[in-house]
Each structure stands twice: as structure tokens, then as C-alpha cells.
Design a protein around this motif. Sequence first.
Motif, PDB file in Angstrom:
ATOM      1  N   GLN A 129      60.878  36.106  56.451  1.00  0.00           N
ATOM      2  CA  GLN A 129      62.206  36.616  56.148  1.00  0.00           C
ATOM      3  C   GLN A 129      62.920  35.728  55.139  1.00  0.00           C
ATOM      4  OE1 GLN A 129      64.739  37.065  59.571  1.00  0.00           O
ATOM      5  NE2 GLN A 129      66.539  37.562  58.351  1.00  0.00           N
ATOM      6  N   LYS A 130      62.833  34.409  55.327  1.00  0.00           N
ATOM      7  CA  LYS A 130      63.485  33.472  54.404  1.00  0.00           C
ATOM      8  C   LYS A 130      62.889  33.559  53.002  1.00  0.00           C
ATOM      9  CE  LYS A 130      66.504  31.457  57.122  1.00  0.00           C
ATOM     10  NZ  LYS A 130      67.961  31.527  56.842  1.00  0.00           N
ATOM     11  N   LEU A 131      61.558  33.729  52.926  1.00  0.00           N
ATOM     12  CA  LEU A 131      60.914  33.850  51.622  1.00  0.00           C
ATOM     13  C   LEU A 131      61.370  35.119  50.904  1.00  0.00           C
ATOM     14  CD1 LEU A 131      57.275  32.676  52.480  1.00  0.00           C
ATOM     15  CD2 LEU A 131      58.965  31.460  51.100  1.00  0.00           C
ATOM     16  N   ARG A 132      61.486  36.208  51.680  1.00  0.00           N
ATOM     17  CA  ARG A 132      61.961  37.460  51.084  1.00  0.00           C
ATOM     18  C   ARG A 132      63.397  37.332  50.596  1.00  0.00           C
ATOM     19  NH1 ARG A 132      59.482  41.585  55.648  1.00  0.00           N
ATOM     20  NH2 ARG A 132      57.349  41.693  54.811  1.00  0.00           N
ATOM     21  N   GLU A 133      64.215  36.657  51.398  1.00  0.00           N
ATOM     22  CA  GLU A 133      65.614  36.447  50.999  1.00  0.00           C
ATOM     23  C   GLU A 133      65.692  35.622  49.720  1.00  0.00           C
ATOM     24  OE1 GLU A 133      67.683  34.700  54.257  1.00  0.00           O
ATOM     25  OE2 GLU A 133      67.646  36.517  55.490  1.00  0.00           O
ATOM     26  N   ALA A 134      64.835  34.583  49.641  1.00  0.00           N
ATOM     27  CA  ALA A 134      64.822  33.723  48.452  1.00  0.00           C
ATOM     28  C   ALA A 134      64.393  34.519  47.222  1.00  0.00           C
ATOM     29  CB  ALA A 134      63.883  32.548  48.667  1.00  0.00           C
ATOM     30  N   GLU A 135      63.382  35.394  47.406  1.00  0.00           N
ATOM     31  CA  GLU A 135      62.906  36.217  46.293  1.00  0.00           C
ATOM     32  C   GLU A 135      63.997  37.192  45.848  1.00  0.00           C
ATOM     33  OE1 GLU A 135      59.170  39.190  45.161  1.00  0.00           O
ATOM     34  OE2 GLU A 135      59.401  38.446  47.205  1.00  0.00           O
ATOM     35  N   ARG A 136      64.696  37.795  46.839  1.00  0.00           N
ATOM     36  CA  ARG A 136      65.776  38.732  46.501  1.00  0.00           C
ATOM     37  C   ARG A 136      66.892  38.024  45.760  1.00  0.00           C
ATOM     38  NH1 ARG A 136      64.849  41.431  51.728  1.00  0.00           N
ATOM     39  NH2 ARG A 136      66.422  40.083  52.688  1.00  0.00           N
ATOM     40  N   ASN A 137      67.227  36.807  46.200  1.00  0.00           N
ATOM     41  CA  ASN A 137      68.295  36.046  45.541  1.00  0.00           C
ATOM     42  C   ASN A 137      67.920  35.685  44.112  1.00  0.00           C
ATOM     43  OD1 ASN A 137      70.012  36.085  47.757  1.00  0.00           O
ATOM     44  ND2 ASN A 137      69.185  34.206  48.619  1.00  0.00           N
ATOM     45  N   THR A 138      66.640  35.354  43.905  1.00  0.00           N
ATOM     46  CA  THR A 138      66.171  35.006  42.560  1.00  0.00           C
ATOM     47  C   THR A 138      66.271  36.213  41.633  1.00  0.00           C
ATOM     48  OG1 THR A 138      64.640  33.353  43.446  1.00  0.00           O
ATOM     49  CG2 THR A 138      64.211  34.145  41.217  1.00  0.00           C
ATOM     50  N   VAL A 139      65.820  37.376  42.138  1.00  0.00           N
ATOM     51  CA  VAL A 139      65.888  38.602  41.343  1.00  0.00           C
ATOM     52  C   VAL A 139      67.349  38.958  41.055  1.00  0.00           C
ATOM     53  CG1 VAL A 139      65.446  41.096  41.367  1.00  0.00           C
ATOM     54  CG2 VAL A 139      63.701  39.503  42.207  1.00  0.00           C
ATOM     55  N   PHE A 140      68.209  38.809  42.062  1.00  0.00           N
ATOM     56  CA  PHE A 140      69.627  39.111  41.885  1.00  0.00           C
ATOM     57  C   PHE A 140      70.246  38.239  40.796  1.00  0.00           C
ATOM     58  CE2 PHE A 140      74.055  37.994  42.974  1.00  0.00           C
ATOM     59  CZ  PHE A 140      74.636  39.234  42.852  1.00  0.00           C
ATOM     60  N   GLU A 141      69.968  36.928  40.850  1.00  0.00           N
ATOM     61  CA  GLU A 141      70.533  36.008  39.849  1.00  0.00           C
ATOM     62  C   GLU A 141      70.018  36.318  38.452  1.00  0.00           C
ATOM     63  OE1 GLU A 141      69.546  32.185  41.380  1.00  0.00           O
ATOM     64  OE2 GLU A 141      70.923  32.342  43.090  1.00  0.00           O
ATOM     65  N   ASP A 142      68.713  36.676  38.358  1.00  0.00           N
ATOM     66  CA  ASP A 142      68.132  37.011  37.053  1.00  0.00           C
ATOM     67  C   ASP A 142      68.830  38.222  36.438  1.00  0.00           C
ATOM     68  OD1 ASP A 142      66.380  34.937  37.229  1.00  0.00           O
ATOM     69  OD2 ASP A 142      64.652  36.136  37.843  1.00  0.00           O
ATOM     70  N   PHE A 143      69.017  39.272  37.239  1.00  0.00           N
ATOM     71  CA  PHE A 143      69.596  40.504  36.707  1.00  0.00           C
ATOM     72  C   PHE A 143      71.111  40.419  36.589  1.00  0.00           C
ATOM     73  CE2 PHE A 143      65.434  42.284  37.561  1.00  0.00           C
ATOM     74  CZ  PHE A 143      65.278  43.150  36.488  1.00  0.00           C
ATOM     75  N   LYS A 144      71.747  39.561  37.389  1.00  0.00           N
ATOM     76  CA  LYS A 144      73.198  39.377  37.258  1.00  0.00           C
ATOM     77  C   LYS A 144      73.532  38.866  35.860  1.00  0.00           C
ATOM     78  CE  LYS A 144      77.248  39.626  39.289  1.00  0.00           C
ATOM     79  NZ  LYS A 144      77.787  40.919  39.737  1.00  0.00           N
ATOM     80  N   GLU A 145      72.645  38.048  35.319  1.00  0.00           N
ATOM     81  CA  GLU A 145      72.840  37.534  33.961  1.00  0.00           C
ATOM     82  C   GLU A 145      72.635  38.616  32.901  1.00  0.00           C
ATOM     83  OE1 GLU A 145      70.182  34.265  33.545  1.00  0.00           O
ATOM     84  OE2 GLU A 145      71.236  32.980  34.989  1.00  0.00           O
ATOM     85  N   GLN A 146      71.986  39.740  33.306  1.00  0.00           N
ATOM     86  CA  GLN A 146      71.712  40.823  32.362  1.00  0.00           C
ATOM     87  C   GLN A 146      72.821  41.874  32.325  1.00  0.00           C
ATOM     88  OE1 GLN A 146      68.940  40.895  30.329  1.00  0.00           O
ATOM     89  NE2 GLN A 146      68.495  38.874  31.174  1.00  0.00           N
ATOM     90  N   GLU A 147      73.861  41.705  33.157  1.00  0.00           N
ATOM     91  CA  GLU A 147      74.974  42.661  33.139  1.00  0.00           C
ATOM     92  C   GLU A 147      75.575  42.747  31.736  1.00  0.00           C
ATOM     93  OE1 GLU A 147      77.082  43.125  37.524  1.00  0.00           O
ATOM     94  OE2 GLU A 147      77.924  41.724  36.095  1.00  0.00           O
ATOM     95  N   GLY A 148      75.776  43.980  31.276  1.00  0.00           N
ATOM     96  CA  GLY A 148      76.341  44.169  29.943  1.00  0.00           C
ATOM     97  C   GLY A 148      75.319  44.059  28.837  1.00  0.00           C
ATOM     98  N   LYS A 149      74.034  44.032  29.206  1.00  0.00           N
ATOM     99  CA  LYS A 149      72.972  43.927  28.204  1.00  0.00           C
ATOM    100  C   LYS A 149      72.012  45.104  28.323  1.00  0.00           C
ATOM    101  CE  LYS A 149      73.168  38.855  28.063  1.00  0.00           C
ATOM    102  NZ  LYS A 149      72.401  37.605  28.266  1.00  0.00           N
ATOM    103  N   ILE A 150      71.091  45.184  27.381  1.00  0.00           N
ATOM    104  CA  ILE A 150      70.093  46.252  27.355  1.00  0.00           C
ATOM    105  C   ILE A 150      68.787  45.743  27.961  1.00  0.00           C
ATOM    106  CG2 ILE A 150      68.768  47.815  25.880  1.00  0.00           C
ATOM    107  CD1 ILE A 150      71.676  48.501  25.857  1.00  0.00           C
ATOM    108  N   VAL A 151      68.174  46.565  28.820  1.00  0.00           N
ATOM    109  CA  VAL A 151      66.872  46.228  29.387  1.00  0.00           C
ATOM    110  C   VAL A 151      65.931  47.414  29.195  1.00  0.00           C
ATOM    111  CG1 VAL A 151      67.775  44.629  31.114  1.00  0.00           C
ATOM    112  CG2 VAL A 151      67.552  47.045  31.696  1.00  0.00           C
TER     113      VAL A 151
END
Length: 401
Positions: A129-151
Motif C-alpha cells: 500500500q505504501k509503495l502504491r501511495e508513493a508511486e501515485r504521489n510521484t505521478v501526481f507531482e510529475d503531472f501537477k507540473e504539467q498543468e497549463g501545458k501540452i501533453v
Amino acid sequence: AIESALGAAYRKDFGNRQQNIKVKFDPDTGDMQMWDVKIVVEDIPEETLEAAQEEMAARREKALEEGRELSEEEMEDLVRFNPKTEMMISEAKEVKKAVSIGDVLEIELSIPGDFGRMAAQTAKQVIIQKLREAERNTVFEDFKEQEGKIVQAVVQRRDRTGTVIVDLGKITGFVPQKEQIPREFYKPGARMRFYVVKVDMGTRGPEIILSRSHKDMVKSIFEQEIPEIENGDVVIKGIARDPGNRSKVAVYTDDESIDPIGSCIGQRGSRITTIIDQMGGEKVDIIQYNDNPVDYIKEALSPAKVSHVELKEIDGKNIADVHVAPDQFSLAIGRGGQNVRLAAQLTGYEINIVDMSDDGKEINSEDGEEKIDETLSEELEERAESEEGKSTDDEESEEKE
């Protein structure tokens, strides 16, 4: 993750649910220490706690009847005690005499022996569960930086609500119907560009809302494709968009050596062609921004030629009466009123297009398509009759000669 798992395993085999366990684990030796961590609070009579719990239950039931959750503000006046994280001072003094309200008390726990099979399974689940949470947080932080951009993303499917689901690699994104371009086909397996509208952390992980119709998508594509805009030499002052059909982009520069419109178009139209391709064939008009609202409105209504503009203010609303020659009337309005509506969005003025002929027809930027099409069709009929009459007069004149 390991320390959290060991804490869960201890509670399973040797402890209880009311323990707030802190673990210190040495990965080199395998040794561990555990404490039950409590915050010291004042003594609360049992009768008071029971009365507060009954009152909270009554308030919660009332809130559910009203179809809502009980808010924190509604519970502020009630006495609350959490036995997992708190300990009353009288009990705390039995553990440590020199203790005061507000202190954090760490009670060392003994480890009677090895963990059992069920405890080990619990620890394994916690680690996963902790590993999944860590992976979700990493993905969230990566895409949070992409707000307002093109993907870029690959279209997967369309769900029952009409939302298009796309594959972003590590996670899926969602394109709600309101963010889609009318009549655009989202073929499964097709690779397309999307604008990242919003990234939130939901109960099931990151939720990424994408768009094909957002006007800022135009701005992001211009920034990617035009170096002068990316470095700030040319500035986008405004964007008006009819998704899938046409956009108007107002540009400006204070550098006299740079042609802002030419920079956007590129040599032989190379830059604007690339931009149009990325927007699925949507037409783009590049407009020269002007601080003078009259000149700006004239530019915004291009390709129509404007004779003169009268500005006025009614009930706090900026209105422009734009006078055009009869042969420029339909051009200024555009198909279904598209040109005048986009010009109004771009300039911030409500625009009246006034035909300078004797009929003095008028179309407002806020008129519906039905009224606009009816007015334009009448104008075409009148023009056709006029041309027919002129042709007849010419023929009669030739016969007399």
C-alpha cells in the motif's frame, strides 16, 4: 514503509488498535524499537464524553437527513477525546510523574517474540500500500507540473458519459465532453495533443482533466512553436476561440525590428501551418494588437474592411458601432456570426455591425445564429435582385442603342 508495516504487524500480534505506534528499525542489524506515542490532555469525566458522543451522533443523523456531511465547524463546541493519540493527564502521571498537559509521551513497548504469519501478511499489505501511495504521489507531482501545458496521449475509448479516456503512459487522463471539439473524431489508438486543465489527487489516485477546446491550448502551442513568443520578444495579448473552426490571436511587440505577425506566420507560412495541423485543421487569424480600441476593433474584424467605429458605454458595458460598406457587411459578420463574435471576445466590446446602405441593417455580436443567418440571407436576396435589375437595365439600354 517498512516501519509502518512493522507497526501494523505489532498491533496485529501483540498490541491493540488504540496504540499510536512509532517504530525505529535498523536495516543493518534487523533490530527494532517501538513506542506508543500519546499527547497528554486534561482529564475529561466519562459522563461528559458520553453526552458529547450522543450529541455528535444526533447532529450527524440530522445532517444526513439534509443530504450533507457534518462539518468541523459544527463539532467545534463538543468535547472530543481520541484514545489512540491522546492520554488523560491522570493516567499519564502513572507512566511518568513529571508530565504536563500538551506534552508528547513516548511509552516504550516490549516485543515478546517473532511475528506470526498473519502479522507478516499484514506487514506485506502495508508495504504494498505504501509503495502504491508513493508511486501515485510521484505521478501526481510529475503531472501537477504539467498543468497549463501540452501533453501527448493515445486515445483509448469513450465511456458512457461521453468522456474520452486517454493513455498518458503512467496513468490515464480524462477529456470531458465540454472539453472536446464538436465533430472531432477520437479514434482509439490515435496519438493526439491535449491541454492539461487540472490535476487533482482523488480517492483512487491522480485525476487528470485534459482539453482539446480550451483557448489556452492555442497559447501553449504558439509558445512551443514560435521562439519569439517563448522568449518574450512577442507577447500574446488576447485569444478568442471557436473550437474546431477558428481562433483569433492578438500579438504585440515593443521591438521595432520584429514583425509580430510575420514571426507567427513564418517563412512561406511554415510556422502557422504547423500550428494549424496541431489544432486539427482549425483556422487561425493573427491580429496586430493596438492600445487604441478603435484600431484594435478594426484589426479584430479583419479580413473585413471597416469604414469607421463609434464607441459608447451603456450601463457599464462597452459597445462599439462598427460601420461597414454594403459589400463588407457579410464579411464582417462571418458565417453564423463567427467573425463578429470572435472579435467581440478578443476586444472586450459588444459589437454592432452597421450596414452603411439605405437599409441600415444591424447585427449584434450577441445575436443568435438564426437571426444572423436570416439577415444575411435577406441581404443576399436583395443583392441578387439588384444585380438582376441592373442587368435588365443594361440590356434595355443596349437594345435602344
